[in-house]
Design an enzyme around this catalytic site. Structure first.
Site, PDB file in Angstrom:
ATOM      1  N   THR A  33      -4.811  -7.132  11.078  1.00 62.45           N
ATOM      2  CA  THR A  33      -5.075  -5.827  10.471  1.00 62.45           C
ATOM      3  C   THR A  33      -4.564  -4.696  11.359  1.00 62.45           C
ATOM      4  O   THR A  33      -3.972  -3.733  10.868  1.00 62.45           O
ATOM      5  CB  THR A  33      -6.586  -5.659  10.219  1.00 62.45           C
ATOM      6  N   TYR A  91     -12.544  -2.293  -3.933  1.00 63.64           N
ATOM      7  CA  TYR A  91     -13.116  -2.282  -2.593  1.00 63.64           C
ATOM      8  C   TYR A  91     -14.633  -2.196  -2.594  1.00 63.64           C
ATOM      9  O   TYR A  91     -15.251  -1.824  -1.582  1.00 63.64           O
ATOM     10  CB  TYR A  91     -12.516  -1.130  -1.776  1.00 63.64           C
ATOM     11  N   HIS A  98      -2.202  -5.643   1.603  1.00 59.04           N
ATOM     12  CA  HIS A  98      -3.487  -6.314   1.412  1.00 59.04           C
ATOM     13  C   HIS A  98      -3.188  -7.699   0.867  1.00 59.04           C
ATOM     14  O   HIS A  98      -2.272  -7.878   0.063  1.00 59.04           O
ATOM     15  CB  HIS A  98      -4.349  -5.570   0.386  1.00 59.04           C
ATOM     16  N   LYS A 136       0.809  -1.222   0.000  1.00 50.15           N
ATOM     17  CA  LYS A 136       0.000   0.000   0.000  1.00 50.15           C
ATOM     18  C   LYS A 136       0.850   1.285   0.000  1.00 50.15           C
ATOM     19  O   LYS A 136       2.057   1.242   0.253  1.00 50.15           O
ATOM     20  CB  LYS A 136      -0.932  -0.025   1.219  1.00 50.15           C
ATOM     21  N   GLU A 169      -9.253 -10.590  -7.961  1.00 50.82           N
ATOM     22  CA  GLU A 169      -8.307  -9.501  -7.744  1.00 50.82           C
ATOM     23  C   GLU A 169      -7.129  -9.574  -8.711  1.00 50.82           C
ATOM     24  O   GLU A 169      -6.703  -8.541  -9.248  1.00 50.82           O
ATOM     25  CB  GLU A 169      -7.827  -9.520  -6.287  1.00 50.82           C
ATOM     26  N   ASN A 196      -1.826   0.076   6.958  1.00 52.96           N
ATOM     27  CA  ASN A 196      -1.337  -1.215   7.445  1.00 52.96           C
ATOM     28  C   ASN A 196      -0.479  -1.973   6.440  1.00 52.96           C
ATOM     29  O   ASN A 196      -0.357  -3.184   6.514  1.00 52.96           O
ATOM     30  CB  ASN A 196      -2.492  -2.071   7.971  1.00 52.96           C
ATOM     31  N   PHE A 206     -16.247   4.025   5.937  1.00 51.35           N
ATOM     32  CA  PHE A 206     -14.839   4.278   5.631  1.00 51.35           C
ATOM     33  C   PHE A 206     -14.490   4.120   4.147  1.00 51.35           C
ATOM     34  O   PHE A 206     -13.345   4.326   3.754  1.00 51.35           O
ATOM     35  CB  PHE A 206     -13.933   3.363   6.470  1.00 51.35           C
ATOM     36  N   ARG A 239       2.848  -6.474   9.022  1.00 50.40           N
ATOM     37  CA  ARG A 239       2.178  -5.356   9.698  1.00 50.40           C
ATOM     38  C   ARG A 239       2.855  -4.995  11.020  1.00 50.40           C
ATOM     39  O   ARG A 239       2.910  -3.829  11.388  1.00 50.40           O
ATOM     40  CB  ARG A 239       0.697  -5.659   9.865  1.00 50.40           C
TER      41      ARG A 239
END
Length: 140
Positions: A93, A51, A117, A11, A128, A114, A59, A104
């Protein structure tokens, strides 16, 4: 166990801190092979599609904003029981709850930032992977 593929995203919080190589080292140490990888700037449409399962959650907008805030590294990982293995390697998470040595625990800044994914099921992994990679880009 059969060889399996899973999808990973490193990320924006991690790419901004130049942690791609460090994250990849943890992945490879766990016995997973990186069979496809590219650095992209995710578009808003890509983030919203990716998502979409969270579209009704409060969120969702913030998550899409975060995922489009900087480069990400999308990957296909391969190995025995790759989905479960990678989820174990990522850790919880919330980095405060993640086991020592996990991605993480080592690198995440918060629950939101975090670092990584990973797919949660074979069907999700296939979907995905297909969103970001053509078959000829995966070289196992």
């Amino acid at each position: 166990m059969a060889i399996q593929r899973t999808f990973s995203i490193i990320k924006p919080d991690a790419t901004k801190r130049n942690l791609t190589g460090a994250v990849n080292a943890v992945i490879e140490k766990a016995g997973l092979r990186i069979v496809a990888q590219k650095r992209i700037l995710m578009t808003r449409a890509q983030a919203e599609t990716f998502y979409s399962v969270h579209a009704a959650r409060p969120f969702f907008g913030e998550l899409c904003d975060f995922m489009t805030s900087g480069p990400v590294v999308v990957q296909v990982l391969e190995g025995e029981n790759a989905i479960a293995t990678y989820r174990d390697v990522m850790g919880a998470t919330n980095p405060a709850n993640a086991a020592e040595g996990t991605i993480r625990k080592l690198f995440a800044l918060s629950v939101g930032e975090n670092t990584a994914h990973g797919s949660d099921a074979p069907e999700t992994a296939a979907q995905e992977i297909a969103q970001f990679f053509a078959g000829n880009e995966i070289v196992g």
